[in-house]
Design a protein around this motif. Sequence first.
Motif, short mmCIF file in Angstrom:
data_model
loop_
_atom_site.label_atom_id
_atom_site.label_comp_id
_atom_site.label_asym_id
_atom_site.label_seq_id
_atom_site.Cartn_x
_atom_site.Cartn_y
_atom_site.Cartn_z
N SER A 64 87.74 -23.27 94.84
CA SER A 64 88.19 -22.57 93.66
C SER A 64 89.54 -23.09 93.19
O SER A 64 89.77 -23.27 91.98
CB SER A 64 88.29 -21.06 93.97
N ILE A 65 90.46 -23.36 94.12
CA ILE A 65 91.78 -23.90 93.74
C ILE A 65 91.64 -25.31 93.20
O ILE A 65 92.28 -25.67 92.20
CB ILE A 65 92.73 -23.86 94.97
N ARG A 66 90.79 -26.11 93.83
CA ARG A 66 90.58 -27.48 93.36
C ARG A 66 89.96 -27.51 91.97
O ARG A 66 90.33 -28.29 91.11
CB ARG A 66 89.68 -28.23 94.33
N LYS A 67 89.02 -26.59 91.73
CA LYS A 67 88.32 -26.52 90.45
C LYS A 67 89.28 -26.10 89.32
O LYS A 67 89.16 -26.57 88.20
CB LYS A 67 87.18 -25.54 90.57
N SER A 68 90.24 -25.22 89.65
CA SER A 68 91.15 -24.75 88.62
C SER A 68 92.29 -25.75 88.35
O SER A 68 93.11 -25.52 87.46
CB SER A 68 91.75 -23.40 89.02
N GLY A 69 92.36 -26.81 89.13
CA GLY A 69 93.37 -27.84 88.90
C GLY A 69 94.65 -27.60 89.67
O GLY A 69 95.68 -28.17 89.35
N GLY A 70 94.59 -26.77 90.69
CA GLY A 70 95.77 -26.52 91.52
C GLY A 70 96.09 -27.69 92.42
O GLY A 70 95.31 -28.64 92.54
N ASN A 71 97.24 -27.67 93.04
CA ASN A 71 97.68 -28.78 93.87
C ASN A 71 97.48 -28.50 95.36
O ASN A 71 98.29 -28.88 96.17
CB ASN A 71 99.15 -29.10 93.60
N ALA A 72 96.44 -27.85 95.72
CA ALA A 72 96.23 -27.54 97.13
C ALA A 72 95.30 -28.51 97.79
O ALA A 72 94.51 -29.17 97.27
CB ALA A 72 95.67 -26.13 97.28
#
Length: 72
Positions: A64-72
């Motif tokens: 979910s974080i990767r899909k939203s463009g986060g830096n995790a």
Amino acid sequence: MSLVARAPALRQQILRARIAAPARGVHGYKHMPFNYESKGPFGAKVAVFLAVGFTLPGFAAWYSIRKSGGNA
């Protein structure tokens, strides 16, 4: 009725309940929905089940974080 007056009656009721309790597992009734008599395969299945169950929420959060463009 006070607790002191009820104590003998409660004691008798507890003793009767212990004596009248049915014996469990005498008739060979198997109530588990799976076979756990062979320990090796059962342990492997439990390990896989628990690993998937504990890993899936972390993977979902990462995705979910990767899909939203986060830096995790």
